[in-house]
Design an enzyme around this catalytic site. Structure first.
Site, PDB file in Angstrom:
ATOM      1  CB  THR A   1      -0.937   0.004   1.232  1.00  0.00           C
ATOM      2  OG1 THR A   1      -1.442  -1.307   1.405  1.00  0.00           O
ATOM      3  CG2 THR A   1      -2.080   0.943   1.025  1.00  0.00           C
TER       4      THR A   1
ATOM      5  CB  THR B   1       0.405  -3.571   6.416  1.00  0.00           C
ATOM      6  OG1 THR B   1      -0.851  -3.578   5.755  1.00  0.00           O
ATOM      7  CG2 THR B   1       1.028  -2.210   6.335  1.00  0.00           C
ATOM      8  CG  ASP B   2      -2.705  -7.971   4.380  1.00  0.00           C
ATOM      9  OD1 ASP B   2      -3.004  -6.987   5.104  1.00  0.00           O
ATOM     10  OD2 ASP B   2      -3.462  -8.450   3.527  1.00  0.00           O
TER      11      ASP B   2
END
Lengths: 475, 434
Positions: B88, B165-166
């Site tokens: 992101t 970020t996951d």
């Protein structure tokens, strides 16, 4: 001023808050001003729009390099307003109201609704953009025989409210952020400030006709775009009362004329309508570069939403006047009462109007008599508790209209009414009383006899009947 | 209108069945609709079957994406390398699908955050461009190799790794183990709100990481993300103790069972160290993952069936994420719990041949297999992890890495050793809810 000679052109933009819940989350649309439950701070950065350009208006705010402090409440703002959660489904209630409004404005609907992000980095939107979608285009309204084109209807999110502006930090309250907002823009085909005021009033009436708008100060705002020959397009924002439009616009024309006379350049700008009717500089005009698609919200096909178009308030008012014989003033009061109380006068007119009780009398009891007695007695009258049985008695002629005030007074004081006390006397009883009064007042003028009879029979006999009996026995 | 050829970015005048005329720049189309960006900036969709006529109009005002050219300030002493893996923090709107996708050139990012130039000379390189959910041991090795390569340039003071970020904390743990005694700071940076929006958390995360690198003596692998909802401070978390604790908030990453390593106040240029640096004294060596190693994670729950464990038979290692202190349904109480015997026997058989370790799904706190009899039975069966406070993600990565680089017996021994600060001996009072 001769507006035609000045080359005066004017367009109107109306923003109306909708009631219910917020546009993209389940928070209720409640605007609060008390001490906040939580506070957080953000910094915003200008980012490139779809075409790769940074919007000029956006850059203007970014250069200020400000910190924004946001105040929120646990019950009316969530992570969506904090821009720490993507938007939920669009509010169907708000979407339906937008579609209804598009119909009322005779608009064409877009085949597919795409929410956009309008970059706004003055801090008034936590995300740095306002979500907004074009719903309808190419409509019109007819005001006093003139057709004014309505270019667009958009459904968007309301911005946060400024609490304080400082040199390095601006503070906003986010309870207002995310409330559904309808934006209606007319074409610049309005020819005078007075016409502008009338169009604003008419569109305001249409908005209220949906029954879904928020009420109170700031719930509807008018922005006026004006230009004159040799001047520049100016957007005047923040009219709280549309009745001030002619005055403010005239002042702005004078300001521009003065600049033109002094051979100074008039810049395109956004100006604020100040309380004393002058305008002040807000920022340069925003451009199309600040719009890019809101990719977190899927496109909506409006064809699948059923639209039930309501009768406008204006038409409902005319119906009350023409069909039920109410005066215009009483009809206006009636409509206001209806929207506040979710009530229909028409239903009660159909149910209770009779030779003994006219629709005007019904409206008069509910709108005039009850509130004035309540005020006089310093008590509250919950009219809906007594209305049905009271109207029934009046309608059947068991109680005289002249007893209405006494009934309401008893209800105000005791919270209940014994209707039997006010029942009309039968004819033989009335005749007996009239006969006695006539004999007691031999030789007195008719007026005096009538007065005494009415005083004794107050509210318990029909006036005409008493008058007839007095005449009969005086003879 | 059937199969008309609209060209993205070109302007068209479109006539509709109801005689209205629309003008706008073509953005995208579906099988039913054509989307135009109107002069007002709005995108509007029009049904193709309603379009009777269309014509391209020449508009010189339509601007194309401006290329950002990199600028290096050679006078600056420090050099930072930014390695990109998408995510992101490097997202752009994809106009064909209307979705935000990781699809940014490294130059764009540097162009977006010019403040970086004030801190150090910046070099940027795209390693791979994949969503973090698609990452695996192969990509960890790829990143490791890029870092080994970068370490040859002695001017590089530190490396920023941009990452979705996951699975950011899996990668940080993987690099923590693979890069033994790494001599410089490697800081993983993500963003929870995409960088195409003005309110993105990307800027502060990235700038704070850069500030840390140019002002610290610490080395090792870290994560740099928001400390709370404010765009004020970032936390620096050790690569082996961090977990994504929220799906959307910008302060999603929290330090588990230990204090954050430091907080960074970029706006006031301050670093506040909360913990000592993990020891990196020793010789640097890169110990990559064996990409063929297979380790699974099984989460216990009421009603767990033995069939659920069977598919893992051929795996090299297993992490059991137990309930509470580290428990699995292995008791035989009545007829309905008869099959629990099979669960215990699977665990016994697996532990005999492979490696099995226990973590807890409470997220916070320590595993203890001595308190209750099921725990003791598991420990006796050969389950590792007693008395450890390793989080599940790190346990998974550590086990895979140990099995990649050591024999089974060594791996079993080393699992209980504190190699990168993933284990703390003391459970401090203030660590809960940090």
């Amino acid at each position: 001023m001769n507006y035609e000679e000045l080359g005066f052109k004017c367009g109107l933009e109306i923003h109306q808050q909708l009631s219910g819940k917020k546009l993209f989350c389940e928070c209720p649309a409640i605007i609060r001003k008390d001490a906040p439950d939580f506070v957080f701070t953000r910094r915003l950065r200008a980012s490139a729009g779809e075409t790769g350009n940074v919007d000029l208006a956006a850059l203007h705010e970014h250069r200020k390099g400000k910190v924004f402090e946001y105040q929120g409440y646990f019950d009316s703002s969530c992570l969506v307003e904090a821009d720490d959660e993507p938007p939920h489904y669009v509010s169907m209630e708000a979407l339906e109201t937008a579609l209804v409004m598009a119909k009322l404005l005779n608009m064409k609907l877009v085949d597919s609704i795409q929410f956009m992000r309008k970059t706004v980095i003055d801090g008034s939107n936590v995300s740095g953009f306002q979500r907004t979608a074009l719903i309808g285009y190419d409509g019109f309204v007819e005001v006093k025989g003139r057709k004014i084109n309505v270019d667009s209807l958009c459904l968007e999110e309301e911005a946060a409210q400024v609490v304080k502006r400082g040199k390095d930090k601006d503070t906003y309250n986010i309870s207002r952020l995310g409330i559904p907002l309808l934006e209606i823009a007319t074409a610049p085909s309005i020819t005078s400030p007075e016409e502008c005021r009338k169009v604003a009033g008419y569109i305001g009436m249409l908005l209220r006709s949906t029954g879904k708008v928020m009420r109170g100060i700031g719930s509807i705002r008018q922005d006026v775009n004006i230009s004159i020959k040799g001047g520049a397009r100016t957007e005047i924002k923040g009219f709280q009362d549309y009745k001030n439009i002619p005055k403010v616009v005239d002042y702005e024309i004078e300001r521009q004329l003065k600049l033109i006379k002094e051979k100074k350049k008039v810049e395109e700008s956004v100006r604020k309508a100040e309380p004393d009717h002058i305008t002040s500089y807000l920022r340069p005009m925003p451009g199309a570069d600040r719009m890019y698609p809101e990719t977190d919200v899927e496109t909506i096909i409006p064809g699948t939403v059923e639209i039930d178009v309501p009768i406008t308030l204006e038409n409902r008012k005319m119906k009350l006047v023409k069909e039920y014989g109410l005066s215009e003033d009483l009809a206006v009061l009636a409509l206001k009462f209806e929207s506040r109380n979710n009530y229909s006068f028409e239903k009660d007119f159909e149910k209770y109007a009779s030779e003994n009780l006219s629709p005007t009398a019904i409206a008069d009891i509910i709108l005039i008599k009850a509130p004035s007695i309540a005020k006089k007695e310093g008590k509250e009258i919950s009219i809906f508790k007594i209305k049905d049985s009271f109207l029934e008695e009046l309608s059947r002629g068991r109680i005289a209209l002249s007893a209405a005030n006494d009934v309401l007074k008893e209800f105000a004081v005791r919270g209940k009414v014994e209707f039997e006390k006010y029942d009309l006397l039968d004819e033989s009883k009335i005749e007996r009383i009239v006969k006695r009064i006539v004999s007691e007042n031999k030789g007195a003028p008719r007026g005096l006899v009538m007065g005494k009879a009415m005083q004794e029979l107050k509210g318990r006999a029909n006036g005409k009947k008493v008058s007839d009996l007095v005449s009969k026995h005086l003879r | 209108m059937e199969d008309k050829d609209f060209v993205q970015g070109k302007k068209y005048v479109v006539k509709l069945k109801d005689k209205s005329v629309m003008e706008g720049v073509f953005v995208s189309e579906t099988s039913i609709h054509v989307f135009l960006k109107l002069k007002s900036g709005y995108n509007a969709g029009f049904e193709k079957k309603n379009i009777t006529e269309y014509k391209e109009v020449v508009d010189r005002k339509i601007s194309r994406d401006k290329k950002v050219t990199k600028k290096y300030d050679s006078k600056k002493l420090h050099k930072i390398l930014i390695l990109h893996t998408g995510g992101t923090i490097a997202s752009k709107v994809d106009y064909s699908t209307g979705a935000v996708t990781p699809r940014f050139s490294p130059e764009d990012l540097v162009g977006m955050y010019p403040e970086l130039m004030d801190l150090a000379s910046v070099e940027s390189k795209l390693v791979s461009n994949i969503p973090s959910d698609d990452m695996n041991f192969h990509h960890y090795n790829m990143l490791g190799k890029s870092i080994v390569e970068a370490l040859k340039d002695k001017k590089i003071k530190g490396i920023i790794l941009t990452h979705g970020t996951d699975t950011l904390h899996y990668t940080s743990a993987a690099l923590s183990f693979a890069l033994e005694c790494v001599p410089i700071p490697i800081v993983l940076v993500g963003s929870q709100r995409s960088s195409d929006r003005p309110s993105s958390d990307a800027a502060l995360n990235l700038l704070s990481a850069a500030y840390f690198i140019t002002n610290t003596k610490s080395s090792g692998v870290y994560i740099c993300m928001h400390e709370n909802m404010n765009d004020e401070k970032c936390v620096l978390l050790k690569g082996v103790n961090a977990k994504k604790m929220h799906s959307t908030r910008r302060d999603a990453f929290k330090s588990i069972n230990t204090k954050p390593f430091a907080t960074i106040d970029f706006n006031n240029k301050k670093i506040d160290y909360k913990d000592e640096a993990s020891s990196t004294h020793g010789n640097f060596s890169f110990k990559p993952f064996n990409e063929k190693i297979r380790v699974g994670i099984i989460r216990s729950r009421p009603g767990l069936a033995p069939e659920e464990l069977k598919p893992y038979e051929k795996f090299d290692g297993l992490v059991l994420e137990g309930t509470g202190l580290g428990h699995f349904p292995i008791g035989f109480i009545d007829k309905s719990t008869e099959h629990n015997k099979e669960i215990l026997s699977f665990i016994k058989d697996f532990a005999d041949k492979k490696v099995l370790c226990m973590t807890t799904q409470t997220i916070r706190g320590r595993v203890n297999l001595s308190v209750y009899s099921p725990g003791r039975a598991l420990k006796e069966a050969g389950v590792l992890g007693h008395d450890l406070d390793i989080i599940t993600e790190t346990a998974y990565v550590k086990l895979a890495w140990l099995l990649s680089n050591y024999s089974r017996n060594e791996a079993k021994k080393l699992y209980h050793a504190n190699l990168r600060g993933e284990i703390s001996k003391r459970s401090e009072v203030e660590e809960y809810e940090l």
